[in-house]
Design a protein around this motif. Structure first.
Motif, PDB file in Angstrom:
ATOM      1  N   VAL A 184     -64.949  38.304  54.763  1.00  0.00           N
ATOM      2  CA  VAL A 184     -66.181  38.643  55.479  1.00  0.00           C
ATOM      3  C   VAL A 184     -66.991  37.367  55.723  1.00  0.00           C
ATOM      4  CG1 VAL A 184     -68.326  39.965  55.387  1.00  0.00           C
ATOM      5  CG2 VAL A 184     -66.250  40.878  54.338  1.00  0.00           C
ATOM      6  N   GLU A 189     -75.287  36.462  50.505  1.00  0.00           N
ATOM      7  CA  GLU A 189     -74.848  37.293  49.380  1.00  0.00           C
ATOM      8  C   GLU A 189     -76.073  37.697  48.588  1.00  0.00           C
ATOM      9  OE1 GLU A 189     -71.280  34.669  47.815  1.00  0.00           O
ATOM     10  OE2 GLU A 189     -70.985  36.775  47.312  1.00  0.00           O
ATOM     11  N   GLU A 266     -68.471  43.934  44.617  1.00  0.00           N
ATOM     12  CA  GLU A 266     -68.042  44.490  43.337  1.00  0.00           C
ATOM     13  C   GLU A 266     -69.205  44.948  42.490  1.00  0.00           C
ATOM     14  OE1 GLU A 266     -65.686  42.048  40.776  1.00  0.00           O
ATOM     15  OE2 GLU A 266     -66.896  40.283  41.098  1.00  0.00           O
TER      16      GLU A 266
HETATM   17  P1  AMP Z   1     -65.450  38.163  43.431  1.00  0.00           P
HETATM   18  O1  AMP Z   1     -64.733  37.674  42.203  1.00  0.00           O
HETATM   19  O2  AMP Z   1     -64.753  39.247  44.140  1.00  0.00           O
HETATM   20  O3  AMP Z   1     -66.899  38.479  43.150  1.00  0.00           O
HETATM   21  O4  AMP Z   1     -65.485  36.936  44.433  1.00  0.00           O
HETATM   22  C1  AMP Z   1     -66.189  35.744  44.132  1.00  0.00           C
HETATM   23  C2  AMP Z   1     -66.830  35.195  45.390  1.00  0.00           C
HETATM   24  O5  AMP Z   1     -65.824  34.952  46.390  1.00  0.00           O
HETATM   25  C3  AMP Z   1     -67.808  36.144  46.057  1.00  0.00           C
HETATM   26  O6  AMP Z   1     -69.079  36.098  45.471  1.00  0.00           O
HETATM   27  C4  AMP Z   1     -67.792  35.608  47.491  1.00  0.00           C
HETATM   28  O7  AMP Z   1     -68.567  34.431  47.593  1.00  0.00           O
HETATM   29  C5  AMP Z   1     -66.342  35.263  47.684  1.00  0.00           C
HETATM   30  N1  AMP Z   1     -65.634  36.447  48.236  1.00  0.00           N
HETATM   31  C6  AMP Z   1     -65.011  37.416  47.540  1.00  0.00           C
HETATM   32  N2  AMP Z   1     -64.511  38.372  48.348  1.00  0.00           N
HETATM   33  C7  AMP Z   1     -64.829  38.013  49.603  1.00  0.00           C
HETATM   34  C8  AMP Z   1     -64.593  38.580  50.903  1.00  0.00           C
HETATM   35  N3  AMP Z   1     -63.907  39.732  51.056  1.00  0.00           N
HETATM   36  N4  AMP Z   1     -65.066  37.901  51.984  1.00  0.00           N
HETATM   37  C9  AMP Z   1     -65.737  36.737  51.830  1.00  0.00           C
HETATM   38  N5  AMP Z   1     -65.976  36.148  50.652  1.00  0.00           N
HETATM   39  C10 AMP Z   1     -65.543  36.770  49.544  1.00  0.00           C
END
Ligand code: AMP
Length: 382
Positions: A184, A189, A266
């Motif tokens: 995305v 955020e 999440e």
């Molecule tokens: P998560 O461990 O899923 O929280 O991912 C850590 C970070 O990676 C997030 O806070 C975002 O900055 C980036 N991120 C995770 N999933 C996405 C996604 N679907 N699109 C863009 N950035 C993402």
């Protein structure tokens, strides 16, 4: 006078979250007992520590007998352990809520059921599934482990379709399955930290804006500027989710803003790094309200005092002097040994208005040579 019995809060996991929970429990007269298998678990510096593994049921039996309520500093406690404890003692959040939040697929499915949109996603269990999912979602996308991933761990960014083999090589052996998500290109955020009591009383803190480096939180700003109607929308989604899960305690929802709309990334079924600013920046901190909620006490006000910024210290602590010399600058050293990628501390800086906050964090960053860490926040409030 009759003898009084103090409540004892049991905490599974002895990291910095348990440490800050124990520090918040003390003024309420609540004792804590932390379980961790590492003798140097940093919560052990401020709370009694029971050295045991999650699967050491003899030790857990003793733990359950000594505590009134069990909670978590770590969401990846095995579901079996959580269920086993819940048969013996009150466990909050409940094991079902924990199980949903442990699985990215279950979590995103629930988000959609609650009306929170998510990035497009597909379950991936085999190499063929990955091709099928890529045909639907395309690139750029992110392949993630369904379980045990956090802070950007267990993720592979697929920049183009030809990265599929490398992605499968990196993560395909994961026994718990994978999820492919559309990447995305978000505008910002945000996270919402919320708390719900056993009676269903529900509060949220103001939305927080977050910036990550290599998937790990680097800086937070709260209240997030210019959120308009998103605050009410996030609050309503968080409430729906909490009610669906009969959730008790604090949790965080990590959100992307795309085209002005919220997308769910999440849910963390625990106090959250993006809520650390609430210790000094809100009337009641996330840690205190979590203790209150799980023990059945009334909640405190979640309003912010002025504006706060939180710097995360990853790997190694910088010199604390510039923060300590700042008006309303607050230092948190978790008492951990330095290690690459490890969260070892944070600092919160507060001010009555955003301009003063910008000046304070800008100066700290200049002295510590951390300009990159504050630059995106200064673009918003500077
Ligand atoms: P998560 O461990 O899923 O929280 O991912 C850590 C970070 O990676 C997030 O806070 C975002 O900055 C980036 N991120 C995770 N999933 C996405 C996604 N679907 N699109 C863009 N950035 C993402």
């Amino acid at each position: 006078m009759t003898e009084r019995k103090q409540s004892v809060l049991g905490i599974l996991g002895g990291g910095q979250l348990a440490r800050m929970l124990a520090l918040a429990a003390a003024p309420l007269g609540v004792k804590t007992l932390v379980v961790d298998s590492a003798p140097d678990a940093c919560a052990g510096q401020v709370s009694p520590l029971l050295l045991a593994d999650w699967s050491d049921y003899a030790a857990l039996e003793k733990f359950a007998a000594e505590v009134d309520v069990v909670t978590f500093d770590f969401e990846n406690v095995p579901a079996d352990t959580a269920h086993w404890l819940a048969e013996r003692v009150a466990v909050f959040p409940n094991p079902r809520a924990l199980a949903v939040a442990q699985d990215r697929l279950a979590e995103k499915t629930l988000f959609r059921e609650c009306g929170l949109q998510t990035p497009a996603f597909e379950a991936v269990d085999t190499r063929e599934d990955l091709d099928r999912a890529l045909a639907i979602i395309g690139a750029p996308s992110i392949l993630k482990t369904r379980r045990l991933g956090y802070d950007g761990k267990g993720q592979f960014r697929i920049k183009q379709l030809s990265d599929a083999d490398a992605a499968w090589e990196a993560l395909g052996a994961n026994a718990h399955g994978l999820i492919l998500e559309a990447f995305v290109p978000f505008e910002r955020e945000l996270s919402v930290v919320a708390v719900r009591t056993r009676d269903g009383d529900f509060h949220v803190w103001p939305l927080t804006q977050n910036w990550h480096t290599d998937g790990v939180l680097s800086l937070s700003l709260a209240p997030a500027p210019n959120v308009g109607a998103l605050q009410v929308r996030a609050e309503s989604l968080a409430r729906t989710l909490a009610e669906r899960l009969d959730y008790v305690g604090v949790f965080a929802l990590e959100l992307f803003v795309k085209d002005g709309q919220l997308l769910g990334n999440e849910m963390a079924p625990r106090v959250h790094n993006s809520g650390h600013w609430t210790i000094e920046g809100a009337i009641t901190s996330q840690f205190e309200n979590h203790v209150r909620a799980v023990l059945g006490l009334p909640l405190g006000d979640t309003s912010a005092h002025g504006f706060s910024a939180m710097f995360n210290w990853i790997g190694d602590l910088p010199d604390p002097t510039p923060v300590l010399q700042t008006v309303d600058g607050h230092w948190h050293d978790y008492g951990k040994q330095p290690r690459a990628g490890r969260k070892v501390g944070h600092a919160t800086v507060r001010a009555e208005d955003a301009k003063t906050l910008a000046a304070r964090i800008g100066e700290i960053a200049r002295v510590l040579k951390r300009d990159d860490q504050v630059a995106p926040a200064l673009r918003v409030i500077g």
